[in-house]
Enzyme design. Structure first.
Site, PDB file in Angstrom:
ATOM      1  N   GLY A   1      -6.321 -53.042 -53.646  1.00  0.00           N
ATOM      2  CA  GLY A   1      -5.744 -51.831 -54.250  1.00  0.00           C
ATOM      3  C   GLY A   1      -6.813 -50.948 -54.870  1.00  0.00           C
TER       4      GLY A   1
ATOM      5  N   GLY B   1      -6.296 -48.097 -56.522  1.00  0.00           N
ATOM      6  CA  GLY B   1      -5.661 -47.152 -57.446  1.00  0.00           C
ATOM      7  C   GLY B   1      -6.449 -47.105 -58.752  1.00  0.00           C
ATOM      8  CG  PHE B   2      -5.071 -44.701 -62.051  1.00  0.00           C
ATOM      9  CD1 PHE B   2      -5.862 -43.686 -62.561  1.00  0.00           C
ATOM     10  CD2 PHE B   2      -3.910 -44.360 -61.381  1.00  0.00           C
ATOM     11  CE1 PHE B   2      -5.501 -42.359 -62.415  1.00  0.00           C
ATOM     12  CE2 PHE B   2      -3.537 -43.028 -61.224  1.00  0.00           C
ATOM     13  CZ  PHE B   2      -4.335 -42.030 -61.744  1.00  0.00           C
TER      14      PHE B   2
ATOM     15  CB  VAL C   1      -3.597 -57.446 -48.812  1.00  0.00           C
ATOM     16  CG1 VAL C   1      -3.398 -58.907 -49.192  1.00  0.00           C
ATOM     17  CG2 VAL C   1      -5.077 -57.082 -48.800  1.00  0.00           C
TER      18      VAL C   1
ATOM     19  CD  GLU D   1       5.526 -35.199 -65.559  1.00  0.00           C
ATOM     20  OE1 GLU D   1       5.283 -35.889 -64.557  1.00  0.00           O
ATOM     21  OE2 GLU D   1       4.728 -35.067 -66.511  1.00  0.00           O
TER      22      GLU D   1
ATOM     23  CG  ASP E   1       1.937 -49.363 -62.207  1.00  0.00           C
ATOM     24  OD1 ASP E   1       1.496 -49.252 -63.357  1.00  0.00           O
ATOM     25  OD2 ASP E   1       2.520 -48.434 -61.596  1.00  0.00           O
TER      26      ASP E   1
ATOM     27  CB  ALA F   1      -2.768 -43.395 -64.908  1.00  0.00           C
TER      28      ALA F   1
END
Ligand SMILES: Cc1cc2nc3c(=O)[nH]c(=O)nc-3n(C[C@H](O)[C@H](O)[C@H](O)COP(=O)(O)OP(=O)(O)OC[C@H]3O[C@@H](n4cnc5c(N)ncnc54)[C@H](O)[C@@H]3O)c2cc1C
Length: 431
Positions: free
Chosen positions: A8, A10-11, A77, A168, A298, A314
């Site tokens: 991963g 991501g952040f 994966v 949002e 997450d 995040a």
């Protein structure tokens, strides 16, 4: 040379890799099913056709091009042998490390709501945002060909879930429709376009203070968003959203911002999943019983100072990524680990172009309006990975905020979805 395998980009995973990049004696393999990092805080702007998709994603190879010890592999994966710290990809390759870091993020959770999986559009990934953008533009094109569709809910959007993502999204949709109402779709009466925000709880932005909640609700209402709070979604069909209170909303665009769970991979690891399908972890993010295996962002339930799980944010993922890199380096150097301490910058949400709420810092100092917007901008700019991304995106946001562009109009991913209303659609809407 120690080998760290990260799942991963991501952040969490990317920030772990970036920190390990300064240690040439460590070799890193970063696996991601995409070749980019998606910047989720801006997905709602892509979905509402205010921003182009490439403003909300950054190529992993570009971000890591100076990191000679980090090898990026685009690979999904599908399973893991945690005892061996090894993962297997969908094309049958195996990656084994001295350390394995699982940071595969979240995916949508429809909570088994009938019809939601088939008819609602999730908003978690860049692809999801692009699909929503296409659906919105398709609806407008269809209504331009056949204006009567607007009377049949063809231009009605229902956003499910009034947390930050849903709030949002609903605000931005109204902003986007107002921008488009400048001669772009000459045969469409955009005053017939309608945005609903629905939630089973009785207020928007549950995690925020009552003051922020009422500010956000007022700003949404001023924009024209209709709030349907206090009633859960019972069913989603191709043409309607049915609520528990018996009412129905006739709508062609249903956006699901109603919940998250750990990404599918969590169910293929041979360990018991905790709350939200996430992996419960030790205070140093290792998975109990599997030394050298970390889960974070997450993908994991990370306990805060008070023992309660930290939110899926995040900044939590980013800080956890850096911490686990430091933890691995400490182990290699034979230094005792320091405990993880989350630096809480607060929570914030954009309600629309000129409205935002922010509760800054651990003590939740409440801000609304332009100053909250500035806080949002500062915190989110800090989440961007490179200086170039920070400058580029800041300019795009500023242009979007202060400018009067008409947003994205290129429909390059048509779904082939026909906007006609058959017999089964003819039931009366109570909306
Ligand atoms: C619409 C939306 C708006 C948000 N807005 C905000 C905000 O304004 N502020 C904020 O702080 N937080 C926000 N969040 C939450 C924030 O985006 C997440 O908490 C954060 O992305 C978590 O980081 P992560 O690294 O754990 O997961 P992610 O950033 O999701 O990264 C996971 C990575 O794993 C990859 N992956 C998944 N499965 C596999 C697999 N099987 N094999 C290989 N790779 C895989 C994915 O492609 C992805 O790149 C928002 C979330 C959403 C959905």
């Amino acid at each position: 040379m120690k080998h760290v395998v990260i799942v991963g980009g991501g952040f969490a995973g990317l920030h772990c890799a970036l920190k390990l990049a300064s240690r040439p004696e460590v070799r890193v393999t970063l696996l991601d099913k995409n070749n980019y990092q998606q910047f989720q805080p801006l997905l709602y702007q892509v979905a509402s056709a205010l921003l182009a998709p490439n403003n909300a994603a950054f190529p992993l190879r570009d971000v890591l091009h100076r990191a000679a010890n980090v090898d990026v592999k685009m690979a999904e994966v599908v399973s893991a042998d945690l005892a061996a710290r090894a993962v297997r990809t969908c094309d049958g390759q195996t990656y084994q490390g001295d350390y394995l870091l699982l940071a595969a993020g979240s995916e949508v959770n429809f909570f088994k709501t009938p019809g939601a999986k088939e008819h609602a559009l999730p908003l978690y990934s860049l692809r999801d945002a692009e699909v929503i953008q296409s659906r919105l533009l398709e609806a407008l094109e269809a209504a331009d060909r056949e204006p009567s569709l607007a009377d049949k809910g063809g231009l009605t959007a229902v956003v499910v879930g009034a947390g930050p993502t849903g709030t949002e999204m609903a605000g931005a949709l109204e902003d986007a429709l107002q921008r488009m109402d400048r001669g772009l779709y000459k045969n469409v009466n955009l005053s017939k376009a309608k945005v609903y925000l629905v939630d089973m709880v009785h207020h928007v932005l549950s995690a925020f203070s009552p003051k922020s909640q009422s500010y956000a609700a007022r700003k949404l209402a001023e924009r024209g968003v209709e709030l349907r709070l206090g009633s859960a979604v019972k069913e989603v069909t191709a043409t309607h959203v049915l609520l528990e209170d018996g009412s129905q909303i006739r709508a062609r665009i249903v956006i699901w911002a109603g919940g998250l769970k750990a990404s599918t991979l969590a169910g293929h690891l041979g360990v018991i999943q905790g709350h939200g399908g996430r992996l419960d972890v030790e205070p140093d993010f290792t998975v109990k019983g599997f030394p050298g295996v970390y889960a974070l962002g997450d993908f994991a339930n990370i306990a805060g100072k008070d023992g309660r799980a930290l939110p899926q944010l995040a900044s939590v993922a980013q800080q956890a990524g850096r911490y686990s890199a430091a933890h691995i380096i400490g182990q290699i150097d034979g230094k005792p680990p320091k405990p993880f301490e989350y630096f809480d910058k607060g929570i914030m949400a954009m309600v629309g172009r000129d409205a935002a709420v922010a509760e800054v810092g651990e003590h939740r100092h409440e801000l609304t309006g332009p100053i909250a917007f500035a806080a949002w901008l500062g915190v989110h700019a800090a989440l961007l990975t490179t200086t170039r991304a920070r400058i580029g995106s800041a300019m795009d946001w500023a242009w979007d905020y202060f400018g009067h562009g008409r947003g994205e109009q290129i429909l390059d991913r048509p779904s082939g979805h026909a906007f006609s209303w058959g017999e089964e659609d003819e039931r009366q809407s109570t909306a």
